[in-house]
Design a protein around this motif. Structure first.
Motif, mmCIF file in Angstrom:
data_model
loop_
_atom_site.group_PDB
_atom_site.id
_atom_site.type_symbol
_atom_site.label_atom_id
_atom_site.label_comp_id
_atom_site.label_asym_id
_atom_site.label_seq_id
_atom_site.Cartn_x
_atom_site.Cartn_y
_atom_site.Cartn_z
ATOM 1 N N GLU A 107 0.856 -1.189 0.000
ATOM 2 C CA GLU A 107 0.000 0.000 0.000
ATOM 3 C C GLU A 107 0.893 1.242 0.000
ATOM 4 O O GLU A 107 2.001 1.216 0.538
ATOM 5 N N PRO A 108 0.456 2.355 -0.545
ATOM 6 C CA PRO A 108 -0.801 2.525 -1.278
ATOM 7 C C PRO A 108 -0.743 1.914 -2.673
ATOM 8 O O PRO A 108 0.316 1.487 -3.119
ATOM 9 N N LYS A 109 -1.863 1.904 -3.334
ATOM 10 C CA LYS A 109 -1.925 1.365 -4.689
ATOM 11 C C LYS A 109 -1.116 2.250 -5.640
ATOM 12 O O LYS A 109 -0.949 3.445 -5.411
ATOM 13 N N GLY A 110 -0.638 1.628 -6.712
ATOM 14 C CA GLY A 110 0.076 2.390 -7.741
ATOM 15 C C GLY A 110 1.352 3.040 -7.255
ATOM 16 O O GLY A 110 1.728 4.105 -7.734
ATOM 17 N N CYS A 111 2.021 2.376 -6.297
ATOM 18 C CA CYS A 111 3.229 2.951 -5.702
ATOM 19 C C CYS A 111 4.381 1.941 -5.825
ATOM 20 O O CYS A 111 4.691 1.230 -4.868
ATOM 21 N N PRO A 112 5.025 1.873 -6.980
ATOM 22 C CA PRO A 112 6.037 0.837 -7.231
ATOM 23 C C PRO A 112 7.360 1.083 -6.515
ATOM 24 O O PRO A 112 7.715 2.218 -6.202
ATOM 25 N N ALA A 113 8.085 -0.016 -6.294
ATOM 26 C CA ALA A 113 9.440 0.074 -5.751
ATOM 27 C C ALA A 113 10.452 0.226 -6.879
ATOM 28 O O ALA A 113 11.560 0.703 -6.656
ATOM 29 N N ALA A 114 10.054 -0.192 -8.091
ATOM 30 C CA ALA A 114 10.971 -0.109 -9.234
ATOM 31 C C ALA A 114 10.205 0.264 -10.499
ATOM 32 O O ALA A 114 9.079 -0.192 -10.716
ATOM 33 N N SER A 158 -4.995 2.673 -9.796
ATOM 34 C CA SER A 158 -5.799 3.084 -8.637
ATOM 35 C C SER A 158 -6.412 1.901 -7.889
ATOM 36 O O SER A 158 -6.863 2.047 -6.747
ATOM 37 N N SER A 159 -6.391 0.723 -8.511
ATOM 38 C CA SER A 159 -7.038 -0.438 -7.889
ATOM 39 C C SER A 159 -6.100 -1.621 -7.666
ATOM 40 O O SER A 159 -6.537 -2.667 -7.185
ATOM 41 N N ASN A 160 -4.800 -1.470 -8.014
ATOM 42 C CA ASN A 160 -3.874 -2.600 -7.880
ATOM 43 C C ASN A 160 -2.579 -2.197 -7.176
ATOM 44 O O ASN A 160 -2.071 -1.090 -7.368
ATOM 45 N N ALA A 161 -2.075 -3.138 -6.383
ATOM 46 C CA ALA A 161 -0.748 -2.959 -5.797
ATOM 47 C C ALA A 161 0.276 -3.190 -6.904
ATOM 48 O O ALA A 161 0.217 -4.187 -7.607
ATOM 49 N N ASP A 177 1.560 12.874 -13.061
ATOM 50 C CA ASP A 177 0.823 14.146 -13.028
ATOM 51 C C ASP A 177 -0.646 13.930 -12.701
ATOM 52 O O ASP A 177 -1.272 14.772 -12.043
ATOM 53 N N CYS A 178 -1.202 12.815 -13.170
ATOM 54 C CA CYS A 178 -2.622 12.516 -12.907
ATOM 55 C C CYS A 178 -2.854 12.009 -11.488
ATOM 56 O O CYS A 178 -4.000 11.849 -11.066
ATOM 57 N N GLY A 179 -1.769 11.718 -10.778
ATOM 58 C CA GLY A 179 -1.903 11.254 -9.396
ATOM 59 C C GLY A 179 -2.085 9.762 -9.243
ATOM 60 O O GLY A 179 -2.225 9.267 -8.110
ATOM 61 N N ALA A 180 -2.056 9.011 -10.346
ATOM 62 C CA ALA A 180 -2.261 7.564 -10.265
ATOM 63 C C ALA A 180 -0.971 6.811 -9.986
ATOM 64 O O ALA A 180 -0.967 5.786 -9.310
ATOM 65 N N LEU A 181 0.144 7.327 -10.501
ATOM 66 C CA LEU A 181 1.448 6.706 -10.274
ATOM 67 C C LEU A 181 2.187 7.506 -9.212
ATOM 68 O O LEU A 181 2.430 8.705 -9.375
ATOM 69 N N ASP A 182 2.539 6.825 -8.128
ATOM 70 C CA ASP A 182 3.174 7.478 -6.984
ATOM 71 C C ASP A 182 4.637 7.028 -6.893
ATOM 72 O O ASP A 182 4.924 5.832 -6.865
ATOM 73 N N THR A 183 5.570 7.985 -6.845
ATOM 74 C CA THR A 183 6.997 7.635 -6.765
ATOM 75 C C THR A 183 7.547 7.715 -5.339
ATOM 76 O O THR A 183 8.757 7.639 -5.139
#
Length: 241
Positions: A107-114, A158-161, A177-183
């Protein structure tokens, strides 16, 4: 009559001389073959050596000298021939990769480690095939253009880890920019510098190069400076294909 015999004798001597010269040029080598006097043809070099990758990436970057040094301090390089070699290289760089890259409950969704960045959607698809075993374990999110609409990717993120994503620079920037991909939890930025059919890489094509450096400086540079983000440059040895 005597003249004819003399001419024949002279012709034979000249023929013998030519044969002897030819034999001298073609000396047997240690392997039982014949040396022709010509140096063996060297294979044409295609691709990069590992020590060349960092310089190629930074050669035309907009970074100042300090920022370049910060990047170099956080940089790993890997040239590979097979997908297995690439996976082993990534596992060597991050020994705890299963915990970091394969945790589907993150968590949160859309927040990758790589994030893996490629020059094109075609190359992204190729890399997913090369990383087939890695993909099964980590479920690489497809974040590139052409094959998918932005809205489809927004819904997915927005709905998947997501532990690992692969995409093209412009699309990655749009998704952030759209807020869906979190770095926020990004720890590895993997840049693919494999040569394409025109012998160009991600940083040799002006449009994609500009998009890459926009993404890197806007969303990643502060993490590099704080030593919270590792840049991994990979390149497939196309000479082996």
């Amino acid at each position: 009559m005597a003249d004819k015999k003399a001419k024949k004798t002279k012709a034979k001597r000249e023929e013998v001389t030519r044969e002897n010269v030819k034999k001298k040029k073609q000396k047997p080598n240690d392997c039982g073959g014949v040396e022709t006097g010509k140096p063996p043809e060297q294979p044409t070099k295609v691709g990069f050596e590992e020590h060349e990758l960092a310089n190629h990436l930074l050669a035309n970057s907009p970074l100042n000298d300090l920022e370049k040094r910060e990047c170099l301090n956080q940089m790993e390089c890997k040239v590979y021939e097979t997908g297995k070699e690439l996976v082993e290289g990534l596992q060597h760089i991050e020994p705890n990769w299963k915990t970091l890259f394969a945790n589907r409950n993150t968590e949160p969704k859309g927040c990758p480690a790589a994030l893996i960045v490629t020059a094109s959607a075609i190359r992204a698809v190729e890399m997913i095939r090369e990383l087939a075993d890695f993909h099964k374990a980590c479920r690489i999110a497809k974040l590139f253009s052409k094959h998918f609409k932005v809205q489809e990717q927004l819904d997915y993120l927005s709905s998947n880890a997501v532990c690992v994503g692969i995409g093209t620079p412009a699309r990655l920037s749009k998704l952030v920019d759209c807020g869906a991909l979190d770095t926020a939890k990004l720890q590895y930025l993997i840049l693919d510098l494999t040569l394409d059919a025109k012998k160009k890489t991600l940083v040799d094509i002006k449009e994609t190069s500009d998009e890459l450096w926009f993404f890197l400086t806007k969303y990643c540079q502060s993490k590099v400076k704080e030593k919270n983000l590792k840049i991994v440059i990979v390149s497939k040895d196309t000479a082996s294909q």
